[in-house]
Design a protein around this motif. Structure first.
Motif, PDB file in Angstrom:
ATOM      1  N   SER A 281       0.847  -1.368  -0.006  1.00 18.59           N
ATOM      2  CA  SER A 281      -0.006  -0.068   0.128  1.00 18.59           C
ATOM      3  C   SER A 281       0.880   1.287   0.151  1.00 18.59           C
ATOM      4  O   SER A 281       0.516   2.200  -0.563  1.00 18.59           O
ATOM      5  CB  SER A 281      -1.028  -0.016   1.139  1.00 18.59           C
ATOM      6  OG  SER A 281      -1.859  -1.061   1.072  1.00 18.59           O
ATOM      7  N   ARG A 282       1.990   1.144   0.679  1.00 16.71           N
ATOM      8  CA  ARG A 282       2.894   2.478   0.823  1.00 16.71           C
ATOM      9  C   ARG A 282       3.448   2.692  -0.585  1.00 16.71           C
ATOM     10  O   ARG A 282       3.782   3.830  -0.935  1.00 16.71           O
ATOM     11  CB  ARG A 282       3.899   2.143   1.875  1.00 16.71           C
ATOM     12  CG  ARG A 282       4.788   3.282   1.813  1.00 16.71           C
ATOM     13  CD  ARG A 282       6.349   3.058   2.444  1.00 16.71           C
ATOM     14  NE  ARG A 282       7.167   2.290   1.855  1.00 16.71           N
ATOM     15  CZ  ARG A 282       7.753   2.556   0.596  1.00 16.71           C
ATOM     16  NH1 ARG A 282       7.819   3.746   0.192  1.00 16.71           N
ATOM     17  NH2 ARG A 282       8.470   1.775  -0.018  1.00 16.71           N
ATOM     18  N   ARG A 283       3.943   1.534  -1.355  1.00 14.26           N
ATOM     19  CA  ARG A 283       4.361   1.662  -2.689  1.00 14.26           C
ATOM     20  C   ARG A 283       3.582   2.100  -3.576  1.00 14.26           C
ATOM     21  O   ARG A 283       3.766   2.901  -4.337  1.00 14.26           O
ATOM     22  CB  ARG A 283       4.951   0.259  -2.991  1.00 14.26           C
ATOM     23  CG  ARG A 283       6.368  -0.026  -2.344  1.00 14.26           C
ATOM     24  CD  ARG A 283       6.656  -1.408  -2.907  1.00 14.26           C
ATOM     25  NE  ARG A 283       7.946  -2.053  -2.269  1.00 14.26           N
ATOM     26  CZ  ARG A 283       8.460  -2.916  -2.579  1.00 14.26           C
ATOM     27  NH1 ARG A 283       8.158  -3.693  -3.647  1.00 14.26           N
ATOM     28  NH2 ARG A 283       9.543  -3.436  -2.191  1.00 14.26           N
ATOM     29  N   LEU A 284       2.333   1.670  -3.620  1.00 18.27           N
ATOM     30  CA  LEU A 284       1.162   2.112  -4.441  1.00 18.27           C
ATOM     31  C   LEU A 284       0.836   3.508  -4.334  1.00 18.27           C
ATOM     32  O   LEU A 284       0.844   4.354  -5.193  1.00 18.27           O
ATOM     33  CB  LEU A 284       0.032   1.472  -4.195  1.00 18.27           C
ATOM     34  CG  LEU A 284      -1.121   1.472  -5.223  1.00 18.27           C
ATOM     35  CD1 LEU A 284      -0.706   1.318  -6.694  1.00 18.27           C
ATOM     36  CD2 LEU A 284      -2.497   0.766  -4.898  1.00 18.27           C
ATOM     37  N   LEU A 285       0.602   3.878  -2.889  1.00 19.44           N
ATOM     38  CA  LEU A 285       0.443   5.409  -2.844  1.00 19.44           C
ATOM     39  C   LEU A 285       1.640   6.310  -3.167  1.00 19.44           C
ATOM     40  O   LEU A 285       1.220   7.462  -3.709  1.00 19.44           O
ATOM     41  CB  LEU A 285       0.146   5.668  -1.301  1.00 19.44           C
ATOM     42  CG  LEU A 285      -1.263   4.888  -0.682  1.00 19.44           C
ATOM     43  CD1 LEU A 285      -1.730   5.094   0.672  1.00 19.44           C
ATOM     44  CD2 LEU A 285      -2.407   5.559  -1.435  1.00 19.44           C
TER      45      LEU A 285
ATOM     46  N   LEU B  48      17.456  13.418 -15.829  1.00 23.07           N
ATOM     47  CA  LEU B  48      16.231  13.025 -14.998  1.00 23.07           C
ATOM     48  C   LEU B  48      16.964  12.463 -13.621  1.00 23.07           C
ATOM     49  O   LEU B  48      17.649  11.344 -13.597  1.00 23.07           O
ATOM     50  CB  LEU B  48      15.581  11.890 -15.894  1.00 23.07           C
ATOM     51  CG  LEU B  48      14.137  11.665 -14.947  1.00 23.07           C
ATOM     52  CD1 LEU B  48      13.204  12.859 -14.905  1.00 23.07           C
ATOM     53  CD2 LEU B  48      13.670  10.422 -15.609  1.00 23.07           C
ATOM     54  N   VAL B  49      16.630  13.111 -12.654  1.00 21.85           N
ATOM     55  CA  VAL B  49      16.782  12.650 -11.354  1.00 21.85           C
ATOM     56  C   VAL B  49      15.770  12.185 -10.610  1.00 21.85           C
ATOM     57  O   VAL B  49      14.746  12.840 -10.394  1.00 21.85           O
ATOM     58  CB  VAL B  49      17.714  13.852 -10.443  1.00 21.85           C
ATOM     59  CG1 VAL B  49      18.158  13.375  -9.111  1.00 21.85           C
ATOM     60  CG2 VAL B  49      18.731  14.479 -11.168  1.00 21.85           C
ATOM     61  N   PHE B  50      15.970  10.968 -10.162  1.00 24.26           N
ATOM     62  CA  PHE B  50      14.637  10.471  -9.337  1.00 24.26           C
ATOM     63  C   PHE B  50      15.548   9.714  -7.910  1.00 24.26           C
ATOM     64  O   PHE B  50      16.376   9.019  -7.884  1.00 24.26           O
ATOM     65  CB  PHE B  50      14.430   9.035 -10.275  1.00 24.26           C
ATOM     66  CG  PHE B  50      13.394   8.224  -9.538  1.00 24.26           C
ATOM     67  CD1 PHE B  50      12.391   8.731  -8.624  1.00 24.26           C
ATOM     68  CD2 PHE B  50      13.388   6.923  -9.387  1.00 24.26           C
ATOM     69  CE1 PHE B  50      11.394   7.931  -7.798  1.00 24.26           C
ATOM     70  CE2 PHE B  50      12.434   6.056  -8.779  1.00 24.26           C
ATOM     71  CZ  PHE B  50      11.536   6.437  -8.131  1.00 24.26           C
ATOM     72  N   LYS B  51      15.073  10.280  -6.785  1.00 27.16           N
ATOM     73  CA  LYS B  51      15.270   9.839  -5.575  1.00 27.16           C
ATOM     74  C   LYS B  51      14.335   8.925  -4.919  1.00 27.16           C
ATOM     75  O   LYS B  51      13.108   8.874  -4.852  1.00 27.16           O
ATOM     76  CB  LYS B  51      15.206  11.197  -4.474  1.00 27.16           C
ATOM     77  CG  LYS B  51      15.768  12.310  -4.725  1.00 27.16           C
ATOM     78  CD  LYS B  51      15.893  13.148  -3.912  1.00 27.16           C
ATOM     79  CE  LYS B  51      16.636  14.638  -4.265  1.00 27.16           C
ATOM     80  NZ  LYS B  51      16.550  15.787  -3.212  1.00 27.16           N
ATOM     81  N   ASP B  52      14.969   7.557  -5.452  1.00 27.62           N
ATOM     82  CA  ASP B  52      14.016   6.296  -5.421  1.00 27.62           C
ATOM     83  C   ASP B  52      13.322   6.057  -4.095  1.00 27.62           C
ATOM     84  O   ASP B  52      14.014   5.558  -2.972  1.00 27.62           O
ATOM     85  CB  ASP B  52      14.851   5.064  -5.632  1.00 27.62           C
ATOM     86  CG  ASP B  52      13.987   3.873  -5.723  1.00 27.62           C
ATOM     87  OD1 ASP B  52      12.684   3.904  -5.607  1.00 27.62           O
ATOM     88  OD2 ASP B  52      14.684   2.782  -5.770  1.00 27.62           O
ATOM     89  N   GLY B  53      12.020   6.144  -3.825  1.00 26.49           N
ATOM     90  CA  GLY B  53      11.359   5.927  -2.655  1.00 26.49           C
ATOM     91  C   GLY B  53      10.557   4.845  -2.647  1.00 26.49           C
ATOM     92  O   GLY B  53       9.946   4.244  -1.770  1.00 26.49           O
ATOM     93  N   LEU B  54      10.620   4.013  -3.870  1.00 30.30           N
ATOM     94  CA  LEU B  54      10.030   2.859  -4.157  1.00 30.30           C
ATOM     95  C   LEU B  54      10.679   1.743  -3.733  1.00 30.30           C
ATOM     96  O   LEU B  54      10.130   0.858  -2.965  1.00 30.30           O
ATOM     97  CB  LEU B  54       9.724   2.607  -5.438  1.00 30.30           C
ATOM     98  CG  LEU B  54       8.295   3.425  -6.261  1.00 30.30           C
ATOM     99  CD1 LEU B  54       8.516   3.267  -7.852  1.00 30.30           C
ATOM    100  CD2 LEU B  54       7.063   2.726  -5.572  1.00 30.30           C
ATOM    101  N   PHE B  55      11.761   1.404  -3.962  1.00 28.72           N
ATOM    102  CA  PHE B  55      12.662   0.097  -3.761  1.00 28.72           C
ATOM    103  C   PHE B  55      13.886   0.621  -2.945  1.00 28.72           C
ATOM    104  O   PHE B  55      14.830  -0.429  -2.792  1.00 28.72           O
ATOM    105  CB  PHE B  55      12.972  -0.429  -5.112  1.00 28.72           C
ATOM    106  CG  PHE B  55      11.845  -0.682  -5.883  1.00 28.72           C
ATOM    107  CD1 PHE B  55      10.816  -1.850  -5.321  1.00 28.72           C
ATOM    108  CD2 PHE B  55      11.420  -0.167  -6.838  1.00 28.72           C
ATOM    109  CE1 PHE B  55       9.582  -2.113  -6.100  1.00 28.72           C
ATOM    110  CE2 PHE B  55      10.170  -0.319  -7.801  1.00 28.72           C
ATOM    111  CZ  PHE B  55       9.349  -1.534  -7.262  1.00 28.72           C
ATOM    112  N   GLY B  56      14.296   1.719  -2.613  1.00 33.18           N
ATOM    113  CA  GLY B  56      15.384   2.061  -1.858  1.00 33.18           C
ATOM    114  C   GLY B  56      16.545   2.210  -2.577  1.00 33.18           C
ATOM    115  O   GLY B  56      17.698   1.653  -2.103  1.00 33.18           O
TER     116      GLY B  56
END
Length: 128
Positions: free
Chosen positions: A30-34, A99-107
């Protein structure tokens, strides 16, 4: 005056719903989806020519398992000189963008994806 990009995130092996990959609980899913449909837009931006352009439009394309991986469409402001040239119908030598992405999905930390300016320059365009 926005510039649009798509981002696909896939696993090396087919894993089904990527948001469920190595997910320990329903709460984590649920956290990942949100995050992927909301807060992720605050963790992605474009760097170009020493300036940072935050995400202005963000959409997670939910495919409900019809495709592998995750897909996102994002829009960012254009640099002023690029926007002015486009508005005046002038040719513009596109610069490389990151493109910079601070990955909060998979760490995975902060990812930097370089987009070659020549690849942007050679995109087909529809003129009406």
């Amino acid at each position: 005056g926005l510039q649009y990009f798509s981002l696909s995130i896939k696993h090396e092996q087919p894993v089904g719903d990527l948001l469920k990959w190595e997910c320990g609980s329903n709460e984590e899913y649920s956290r990942r989806l949100l995050y992927s449909v909301g807060d992720m837009e605050h963790d992605v931006y474009i760097e170009e020519n020493g300036s940072r352009y935050p995400c202005r439009l963000f959409h997670h394309l939910r495919t409900h398992g019809l495709t592998l991986g995750l897909a996102f469409v994002m829009a960012f402001e254009r640099p002023e000189d690029e926007l002015l040239a486009l508005q005046q119908g002038e040719e513009f030598p596109y610069r490389d963008k990151t493109l910079v992405f601070k990955d909060g999905l998979f760490g995975s930390g902060t990812l930097h994806l370089v987009i070659n300016g020549k690849a942007i320059q050679n995109q087909p365009q529809l003129k009406l």
